[in-house]
Design a protein around this motif. Sequence first.
Motif, short mmCIF file in Angstrom:
data_model
loop_
_atom_site.label_atom_id
_atom_site.label_comp_id
_atom_site.label_asym_id
_atom_site.label_seq_id
_atom_site.Cartn_x
_atom_site.Cartn_y
_atom_site.Cartn_z
N LYS A 3 58.05 32.15 45.45
CA LYS A 3 57.77 33.55 45.12
C LYS A 3 57.15 33.65 43.73
O LYS A 3 57.58 32.97 42.79
N ILE A 4 56.13 34.49 43.61
CA ILE A 4 55.46 34.69 42.32
C ILE A 4 56.30 35.62 41.46
O ILE A 4 56.74 36.69 41.90
N SER A 5 56.53 35.22 40.21
CA SER A 5 57.30 36.05 39.29
C SER A 5 56.57 37.36 39.01
O SER A 5 55.35 37.36 38.76
N PRO A 6 57.28 38.50 39.06
CA PRO A 6 56.64 39.79 38.73
C PRO A 6 55.98 39.78 37.35
O PRO A 6 54.94 40.40 37.16
N SER A 7 56.58 39.07 36.42
CA SER A 7 56.01 39.02 35.06
C SER A 7 54.63 38.38 35.07
O SER A 7 53.72 38.82 34.33
N LEU A 8 54.46 37.36 35.91
CA LEU A 8 53.15 36.70 36.00
C LEU A 8 52.12 37.60 36.68
O LEU A 8 50.95 37.62 36.29
N THR A 9 52.56 38.35 37.69
CA THR A 9 51.65 39.32 38.33
C THR A 9 51.21 40.38 37.33
O THR A 9 50.02 40.73 37.26
N LEU A 10 52.14 40.88 36.53
CA LEU A 10 51.81 41.87 35.52
C LEU A 10 50.88 41.29 34.46
O LEU A 10 50.00 41.99 33.95
N LEU A 11 51.06 39.99 34.16
CA LEU A 11 50.15 39.33 33.22
C LEU A 11 48.73 39.32 33.77
O LEU A 11 47.76 39.59 33.04
N ALA A 12 48.58 39.00 35.06
CA ALA A 12 47.25 39.00 35.68
C ALA A 12 46.62 40.38 35.60
O ALA A 12 45.43 40.52 35.28
N LYS A 73 45.69 42.11 47.54
CA LYS A 73 45.18 40.95 46.80
C LYS A 73 43.69 40.77 47.05
O LYS A 73 42.91 40.53 46.10
N THR A 74 43.29 40.88 48.31
CA THR A 74 41.86 40.78 48.64
C THR A 74 41.06 41.83 47.90
O THR A 74 39.97 41.57 47.38
N LEU A 75 41.60 43.03 47.83
CA LEU A 75 40.93 44.13 47.14
C LEU A 75 40.80 43.83 45.65
O LEU A 75 39.74 44.05 45.05
N MET A 76 41.87 43.32 45.03
CA MET A 76 41.82 43.03 43.60
C MET A 76 40.79 41.94 43.29
O MET A 76 40.06 42.02 42.29
N VAL A 77 40.73 40.91 44.15
CA VAL A 77 39.73 39.85 43.95
C VAL A 77 38.32 40.43 44.08
O VAL A 77 37.42 40.11 43.30
N SER A 78 38.12 41.30 45.07
CA SER A 78 36.81 41.93 45.28
C SER A 78 36.43 42.81 44.09
O SER A 78 35.26 42.84 43.66
N ILE A 79 37.41 43.53 43.55
CA ILE A 79 37.17 44.40 42.40
C ILE A 79 36.67 43.59 41.21
O ILE A 79 35.67 43.94 40.56
N MET A 80 37.35 42.47 40.92
CA MET A 80 36.95 41.67 39.77
C MET A 80 35.61 40.98 40.02
O MET A 80 34.83 40.76 39.08
N GLY A 81 35.31 40.65 41.29
CA GLY A 81 33.99 40.11 41.61
C GLY A 81 32.89 41.11 41.31
O GLY A 81 31.84 40.77 40.74
N LEU A 82 33.11 42.37 41.70
CA LEU A 82 32.14 43.44 41.41
C LEU A 82 32.01 43.66 39.91
O LEU A 82 30.90 43.86 39.39
N ALA A 178 43.24 34.50 37.52
CA ALA A 178 44.65 34.91 37.42
C ALA A 178 45.06 35.74 38.63
O ALA A 178 46.17 35.57 39.17
N THR A 179 44.17 36.62 39.08
CA THR A 179 44.45 37.43 40.26
C THR A 179 44.62 36.56 41.50
O THR A 179 45.55 36.75 42.30
#
Length: 393
Positions: A3-12, A73-82, A178-179
Amino acid sequence: MKKISPSLTLLALAINAFAIGSTEFISVGLMPMIVNAFNISLSQAGLTVSLYALGVTVGAPLLTILTGTWNRKTLMVSIMGLFILGNLLSAFAPTFLLLLVGRVLASLAHGIFMSISTVIAADVVRPEKRASAIALMFTGLTVATVIGVPLGTFIGQHSNWHMSFVFIVVIGLIGLIATSILVPKGLPIPGKINLSGLARIFTNKSILMSLFITAFGYGGTFAAYTYLTPILEGTFRFSASTVVIILVAYGVMVAIGNSLGGHLANKNILPALQKMFAALALSLLFLFISASLASQALGLIATLLLGLFAFMNVPGLQLYVVQLAEKFTPKDITLVSAFNIAAFNVGITLGSFVGGQISKGSSVVFTPLGGIIIILLAMFLIRLAQKDQASKL
């Protein structure tokens, strides 16, 4: 799977917010260089701010609606790609038109990011930690104001403005990586957004008025802030290297103001906002007086005061509209939040446009006066909202 730590997700999320916050206002520091590079007027260069804000205005609600069924997650990756694509285009734009196209592409990523990142931050932690998680994610924007914009300006001054956008692309790539690693796949998906929510939102007098308060109250600053570097260099005669230091100090004052604003808005939001807007209007008046006198000492003090009060209102404006949504349209909180993000950027567009017209017709010295008029409109609307609340008690 671990499981990914919430703190690491917030860091991303914070890294992405840092990249996005840096690109939003980078052209404020680069304004003189853009003017010289493309042989355009200052008001034309201001389009790099106003059109960016317009893109966020359109992108936040529209892309929130269109991507409701996407994996987060797919959306966030797409956002940063744009985001990266838009800044790459800006970095190597051979013409001013292509620079603007790049700015608009990046702004669309900005709008949808701000709409969903708050929800993601709240989803990855326990309910009692949600406010802290959202605040941690937004530290990326604060750090961008303190470090990202001045550093990007410094890079542009010591190489060229193209490299400032390359710097942002690099930060965006770090955010994308990171995302990809730190944002979990199984986040809740809102699903298809019911467009009947639009009718509920825009027929509610209180919510509609709150969006106008956001636009005017936040936007008034940008009549002057968009042209802050030309004011510091051209009117107060600060050197380019000194302007970078002043922008860092300005960012520190913004961070202090945001913290104070959040504390002050915890109770009695509307009276607190009214006082914040009054203080902001006075700081703009002081900036105008200082610029009229061309006093460096007064100009430095005025700039720092503007930083303190410029964005102090943001936590209160965000909290106020969410509270109204919870009360009147509980099914549409995400959409209301997206429209409030749009309202912030309508304000930026309005403020920078007014400032551009003033600088074009007379001088950048008078841009703070345009900001004061816009802020007075917000204060008038708050007074109407207070009367409306009192009549329902």
